[in-house]
Design a protein around this motif. Structure first.
Motif, PDB file in Angstrom:
ATOM      1  N   PHE A 103      45.144  44.819  46.491  1.00  0.00           N
ATOM      2  CA  PHE A 103      44.379  44.623  45.261  1.00  0.00           C
ATOM      3  C   PHE A 103      42.992  45.238  45.422  1.00  0.00           C
ATOM      4  O   PHE A 103      41.974  44.546  45.436  1.00  0.00           O
ATOM      5  N   ASN A 104      42.924  46.546  45.562  1.00  0.00           N
ATOM      6  CA  ASN A 104      41.652  47.214  45.803  1.00  0.00           C
ATOM      7  C   ASN A 104      40.756  47.235  44.564  1.00  0.00           C
ATOM      8  O   ASN A 104      39.571  47.527  44.670  1.00  0.00           O
ATOM      9  N   LEU A 105      41.287  46.896  43.396  1.00  0.00           N
ATOM     10  CA  LEU A 105      40.450  46.855  42.203  1.00  0.00           C
ATOM     11  C   LEU A 105      39.709  45.532  42.089  1.00  0.00           C
ATOM     12  O   LEU A 105      38.832  45.378  41.249  1.00  0.00           O
ATOM     13  N   GLY A 106      40.069  44.574  42.943  1.00  0.00           N
ATOM     14  CA  GLY A 106      39.376  43.293  42.987  1.00  0.00           C
ATOM     15  C   GLY A 106      38.262  43.348  44.013  1.00  0.00           C
ATOM     16  O   GLY A 106      37.859  44.411  44.489  1.00  0.00           O
ATOM     17  N   SER A 107      37.783  42.174  44.379  1.00  0.00           N
ATOM     18  CA  SER A 107      36.664  42.064  45.298  1.00  0.00           C
ATOM     19  C   SER A 107      36.909  40.886  46.237  1.00  0.00           C
ATOM     20  O   SER A 107      37.562  39.915  45.843  1.00  0.00           O
ATOM     21  N   PRO A 108      36.350  40.929  47.445  1.00  0.00           N
ATOM     22  CA  PRO A 108      36.448  39.754  48.324  1.00  0.00           C
ATOM     23  C   PRO A 108      35.865  38.500  47.667  1.00  0.00           C
ATOM     24  O   PRO A 108      36.267  37.382  47.977  1.00  0.00           O
ATOM     25  N   ASP A 109      34.943  38.677  46.743  1.00  0.00           N
ATOM     26  CA  ASP A 109      34.361  37.538  46.033  1.00  0.00           C
ATOM     27  C   ASP A 109      35.377  36.842  45.124  1.00  0.00           C
ATOM     28  O   ASP A 109      35.141  35.708  44.689  1.00  0.00           O
ATOM     29  N   ASP A 110      36.488  37.516  44.814  1.00  0.00           N
ATOM     30  CA  ASP A 110      37.520  36.937  43.949  1.00  0.00           C
ATOM     31  C   ASP A 110      38.397  35.925  44.684  1.00  0.00           C
ATOM     32  O   ASP A 110      39.101  35.147  44.042  1.00  0.00           O
ATOM     33  N   VAL A 111      38.400  35.950  46.012  1.00  0.00           N
ATOM     34  CA  VAL A 111      39.262  35.066  46.785  1.00  0.00           C
ATOM     35  C   VAL A 111      38.887  33.613  46.477  1.00  0.00           C
ATOM     36  O   VAL A 111      37.715  33.247  46.466  1.00  0.00           O
ATOM     37  N   ALA A 112      39.923  32.798  46.195  1.00  0.00           N
ATOM     38  CA  ALA A 112      39.705  31.392  45.835  1.00  0.00           C
ATOM     39  C   ALA A 112      40.609  30.522  46.703  1.00  0.00           C
ATOM     40  O   ALA A 112      41.823  30.572  46.573  1.00  0.00           O
ATOM     41  N   LEU A 113      40.010  29.750  47.575  1.00  0.00           N
ATOM     42  CA  LEU A 113      40.765  28.916  48.510  1.00  0.00           C
ATOM     43  C   LEU A 113      40.804  27.468  48.035  1.00  0.00           C
ATOM     44  O   LEU A 113      40.387  26.553  48.748  1.00  0.00           O
ATOM     45  N   HIS A 114      41.305  27.273  46.845  1.00  0.00           N
ATOM     46  CA  HIS A 114      41.435  25.922  46.307  1.00  0.00           C
ATOM     47  C   HIS A 114      42.602  25.894  45.318  1.00  0.00           C
ATOM     48  O   HIS A 114      43.053  26.937  44.852  1.00  0.00           O
ATOM     49  N   ALA A 115      43.070  24.710  45.032  1.00  0.00           N
ATOM     50  CA  ALA A 115      44.136  24.554  44.042  1.00  0.00           C
ATOM     51  C   ALA A 115      43.561  24.774  42.650  1.00  0.00           C
ATOM     52  O   ALA A 115      42.446  24.354  42.346  1.00  0.00           O
ATOM     53  N   ARG A 116      44.332  25.452  41.815  1.00  0.00           N
ATOM     54  CA  ARG A 116      43.919  25.704  40.443  1.00  0.00           C
ATOM     55  C   ARG A 116      45.159  25.918  39.581  1.00  0.00           C
ATOM     56  O   ARG A 116      46.220  26.287  40.091  1.00  0.00           O
ATOM     57  N   SER A 117      45.010  25.721  38.293  1.00  0.00           N
ATOM     58  CA  SER A 117      46.121  25.932  37.371  1.00  0.00           C
ATOM     59  C   SER A 117      46.313  27.427  37.155  1.00  0.00           C
ATOM     60  O   SER A 117      45.338  28.153  36.920  1.00  0.00           O
TER      61      SER A 117
END
Length: 161
Positions: free
Chosen positions: A59-73
């Protein structure tokens, strides 16, 4: 985020196809997986005999800042249960990798013409291999109802948008 890191070479790039980070309507779109020039044509010998490829891409169009280490809907839809990072098929996972199974249409030199690759134009491919039916999941695949609801339009033809 902690953890070990490895270097993975980029072997190809996606040319054409999707653009714009769409959640649905990924079907019926043709694109090219263009191997980088350092790979000899011989690396593709025999691949045209297979109907599908297994493609691992970044996913090179994303960013490391997009990583989310939590549960979500999923898709922020409260009708679907909050699920953990490793349940989601998106760019918010730590390695930001995805796997797709596009249909191989033809091979021309280092270009693999495919359809139903759900990666955007410019995506970096880190691996690909011919799909062997014998290596697909064995037995029934179990899942709750919400992925089927969420992905009802995922493979719908892009022209139907």
């Amino acid at each position: 985020m902690s953890g070990e890191f490895i270097e993975v070479p980029v072997i190809a790039d996606v040319v054409g196809g999707h653009s714009g980070k769409l959640d649905d309507f990924k079907g019926g779109v043709e694109s090219i997986i263009r191997l980088r020039p350092e790979f000899p044509v011989e690396t593709l010998r025999g691949i045209e005999e297979f109907s599908h490829l297994q493609v691992t891409w970044f996913f090179n169009l994303g960013s490391p800042d997009d990583v989310a280490l939590h549960a979500r809907s999923p898709r922020d839809n409260p009708a679907w249960p909050a699920t953990g990072t490793f349940v989601h098929h998106n760019h918010r996972r730590p390695a930001r990798l995805a796997t797709s199974f596009p249909r191989l249409l033809k091979v021309d030199g280092l270009d693999l013409y495919v359809t139903d690759l759900d990666a955007d134009e410019g995506t970096q491919v880190v691996d690909l291999v011919a799909v062997f039916q014998e290596m697909l999941p064995r037995g029934p695949v179990a899942q709750p109802a919400w992925p089927g609801e969420m992905l009802a339009d995922y493979w719908r033809d892009a022209s139907e948008r």
